[in-house]
Write an enzyme that holds these catalytic residues in place. Structure first.
Site, PDB file in Angstrom:
ATOM      1  CD1 TRP A  10      -2.118  -2.063   0.103  1.00 61.59           C
ATOM      2  CD2 TRP A  10      -2.998  -1.461   2.077  1.00 61.59           C
ATOM      3  NE1 TRP A  10      -3.137  -2.935   0.394  1.00 61.59           N
ATOM      4  CE2 TRP A  10      -3.705  -2.591   1.598  1.00 61.59           C
ATOM      5  CE3 TRP A  10      -3.378  -0.914   3.310  1.00 61.59           C
ATOM      6  CZ2 TRP A  10      -4.760  -3.171   2.299  1.00 61.59           C
ATOM      7  CZ3 TRP A  10      -4.430  -1.488   4.022  1.00 61.59           C
ATOM      8  CH2 TRP A  10      -5.118  -2.603   3.513  1.00 61.59           C
ATOM      9  N   GLY A 173       4.419   1.580 -11.202  1.00 58.54           N
ATOM     10  CA  GLY A 173       3.592   2.788 -11.193  1.00 58.54           C
ATOM     11  C   GLY A 173       3.487   3.482 -12.538  1.00 58.54           C
ATOM     12  CB  SER A 213       2.166  -1.810 -14.397  1.00 58.63           C
ATOM     13  OG  SER A 213       2.668  -0.509 -14.146  1.00 58.63           O
TER      14      SER A 213
HETATM   15  P1  13P Z   1       2.452  -0.814  -9.107  1.00 51.06           P
HETATM   16  O1  13P Z   1       1.643  -2.063  -9.076  1.00 51.06           O
HETATM   17  O2  13P Z   1       1.680   0.414  -8.706  1.00 51.06           O
HETATM   18  O3  13P Z   1       3.192  -0.659 -10.387  1.00 51.06           O
HETATM   19  O4  13P Z   1       3.573  -0.951  -7.954  1.00 51.06           O
HETATM   20  C1  13P Z   1       4.331  -2.096  -7.894  1.00 51.06           C
HETATM   21  C2  13P Z   1       5.148  -2.072  -6.663  1.00 51.06           C
HETATM   22  O5  13P Z   1       6.051  -1.277  -6.529  1.00 51.06           O
HETATM   23  C3  13P Z   1       4.802  -3.009  -5.599  1.00 51.06           C
HETATM   24  O6  13P Z   1       5.791  -3.040  -4.626  1.00 51.06           O
END
Ligand code: 13P
Length: 255
Positions: A10, A173, A213
């Site tokens: 989170w 992200g 992602s």
């Molecule tokens: P996202 O799923 O938002 O790309 O983030 C991945 C992450 O860094 C989980 O630790």
């Protein structure tokens, strides 16, 4: 047979109240999940309340980092005993955001892994390359150094109680997910490095998550790859329905 592990990181999102509400929803919708390990990693501030919410359920608690010292003058840091007391079972270590913004190195990752294992908790060890490293032909050397650094002086028995999260930095992200083939090829390489260190038995038992992602619409493809044993999820873990869709994709093709 490796069991899937789907973990929600989170990050620095959600207030304590929001964390409690999301944890309640996840517990509720995950009741029928039998084979997939489900882990959530809220802010430290919410650990205690979220621990109460998930008690007796099949959802397990993680924190997002620890310090390797037991106690002392380390302003802003949290020790392993502090989180263990709250019911934390997994510790995310070496996340790329830690490496990028807060000076995490392969050496500090190793210290944190040792501390986590010595307390009987499971480290989720994050590794991953930047786009420049990948494009510059350094993918394997970067990952290999991260893995060897993290597992320095860790015994075979201890290694069995670890999880690796392969998170290509360029996919975190960004909405740009690794293709199934890129993720599989890289994770097969990660497993081969583990095999060089610990041999076939340990390498084939260790769970390697993919992160970056991962979303409901790409999870099934990624999780269908031979060397992908779960996901470390950021954005899509912040809503119960999208997190559950990924958990369901794992459960549906549980190995
Ligand atoms: P996202 O799923 O938002 O790309 O983030 C991945 C992450 O860094 C989980 O630790």
């Amino acid at each position: 047979m490796r069991q899937f592990i789907i973990a929600g990181n989170w990050k620095m999102n959600l207030s304590v109240d929001q964390s409690v509400a999301l944890a309640k929803d996840i517990v509720e919708i995950s009741k029928e999940i039998k084979k997939t390990s489900i882990v959530i990693a809220p802010t430290y501030l919410a650990l205690s309340k979220v621990a109460d919410v998930i008690k007796g359920s099949n959802v397990k608690l993680a924190c997002q980092d620890i310090h390797w010292q037991d106690q002392g003058a380390f302003t802003g840091k949290v020790s392993i005993d502090m989180v263990k007391d709250l019911g934390v079972e997994y510790v995310i270590i070496g996340h790329s955001e830690q490496r990028q913004y807060f000076g995490e190195t392969n050496e500090t990752v190793n210290l944190k892994v040792k501390k986590t294992l010595s307390a009987g908790l499971t480290p989720i060890i994050c590794i991953g390359e930047t786009l420049d490293e990948r494009n510059g032909g350094n993918l394997e050397s970067v990952l290999s150094a991260q893995i060897k650094g993290a597992y320095q002086d860790i015994s075979k028995e201890e290694a069995l109680n670890t999880v690796i999260a392969y998170e290509p930095v360029w996919a975190i992200g960004t909405g740009v997910v690794a293709t199934d083939e890129q993720a599989q090829d890289t994770q097969a390489f990660v497993r081969s490095v583990l095999q060089d260190i610990y041999g076939e038995e340990v390498a084939s038992a260790l769970r390697i998550q993919y992160g970056g992602s991962m979303k409901p619409d790409n999870a099934a493809g990624l999780l269908g790859q031979k060397d992908i044993d779960g996901g470390l999820i950021g954005g899509a873990a912040l809503k119960a329905d999208s997190f559950f869709a990924i958990i369901s994709a794992a459960e549906a093709q549980s190995k």
